[in-house]
Design a protein around this motif. Sequence first.
Motif, PDB file in Angstrom:
ATOM      1  N   ILE A 102       0.858  -1.183   0.000  1.00 55.97           N
ATOM      2  CA  ILE A 102       0.000   0.000   0.000  1.00 55.97           C
ATOM      3  C   ILE A 102       0.891   1.229   0.000  1.00 55.97           C
ATOM      4  O   ILE A 102       1.771   1.367   0.846  1.00 55.97           O
ATOM      5  N   VAL A 103       0.659   2.107  -0.970  1.00 60.05           N
ATOM      6  CA  VAL A 103       1.462   3.313  -1.106  1.00 60.05           C
ATOM      7  C   VAL A 103       0.556   4.525  -0.904  1.00 60.05           C
ATOM      8  O   VAL A 103      -0.396   4.716  -1.662  1.00 60.05           O
ATOM      9  N   GLU A 104       0.860   5.321   0.120  1.00 61.09           N
ATOM     10  CA  GLU A 104       0.098   6.545   0.346  1.00 61.09           C
ATOM     11  C   GLU A 104       0.777   7.682  -0.406  1.00 61.09           C
ATOM     12  O   GLU A 104       1.963   7.953  -0.206  1.00 61.09           O
ATOM     13  N   LEU A 105       0.014   8.327  -1.270  1.00 63.90           N
ATOM     14  CA  LEU A 105       0.554   9.388  -2.106  1.00 63.90           C
ATOM     15  C   LEU A 105       0.358  10.751  -1.450  1.00 63.90           C
ATOM     16  O   LEU A 105      -0.714  11.036  -0.922  1.00 63.90           O
ATOM     17  N   PRO A 106       1.378  11.610  -1.509  1.00 62.56           N
ATOM     18  CA  PRO A 106       1.261  12.942  -0.920  1.00 62.56           C
ATOM     19  C   PRO A 106       0.495  13.919  -1.818  1.00 62.56           C
ATOM     20  O   PRO A 106       0.083  14.976  -1.379  1.00 62.56           O
ATOM     21  N   ARG A 107       0.299  13.586  -3.067  1.00 67.01           N
ATOM     22  CA  ARG A 107      -0.406  14.448  -4.010  1.00 67.01           C
ATOM     23  C   ARG A 107      -1.840  13.949  -4.200  1.00 67.01           C
ATOM     24  O   ARG A 107      -2.164  12.842  -3.800  1.00 67.01           O
ATOM     25  N   GLU A 108      -2.661  14.773  -4.819  1.00 68.83           N
ATOM     26  CA  GLU A 108      -4.037  14.374  -5.096  1.00 68.83           C
ATOM     27  C   GLU A 108      -4.076  13.252  -6.129  1.00 68.83           C
ATOM     28  O   GLU A 108      -3.278  13.239  -7.070  1.00 68.83           O
ATOM     29  N   ILE A 109      -5.024  12.335  -5.928  1.00 68.76           N
ATOM     30  CA  ILE A 109      -5.298  11.304  -6.917  1.00 68.76           C
ATOM     31  C   ILE A 109      -6.809  11.253  -7.128  1.00 68.76           C
ATOM     32  O   ILE A 109      -7.577  11.618  -6.246  1.00 68.76           O
ATOM     33  N   GLU A 110      -7.205  10.831  -8.298  1.00 64.66           N
ATOM     34  CA  GLU A 110      -8.623  10.723  -8.614  1.00 64.66           C
ATOM     35  C   GLU A 110      -8.947   9.274  -8.937  1.00 64.66           C
ATOM     36  O   GLU A 110      -8.183   8.595  -9.629  1.00 64.66           O
ATOM     37  N   LEU A 111     -10.071   8.813  -8.431  1.00 64.09           N
ATOM     38  CA  LEU A 111     -10.523   7.456  -8.713  1.00 64.09           C
ATOM     39  C   LEU A 111     -10.896   7.373 -10.181  1.00 64.09           C
ATOM     40  O   LEU A 111     -11.654   8.189 -10.689  1.00 64.09           O
TER      41      LEU A 111
END
Length: 84
Positions: A60-69
């Motif tokens: 599991i990688v938590e991203l510091p930037r916004e992501i969209e489903l």
Amino acid sequence: MKLVEPPSCSSPSTIVFIGRNHRGQWVAQEQNGLYGGLFVSRAQAVKYALFENGQHPETIVELPREIELDMGKSPSSNSVRRAA
């Protein structure tokens, strides 16, 4: 005894990205778009990711930037779409 449906992922090395979208909702999405969802909390996104990836927190990688489903992409396309 009732059998539980197995997770959707095909291998334990499947990467699941989690992070927030532009509305502040938590997103969890498998790197190839095989599964994903929107969540009200980080804890729920992580719980879902763990269930789907066979209880492998290391993938599991938590991203510091916004992501969209993005559930409309094919499994062969690139990883999670980046917000502009």
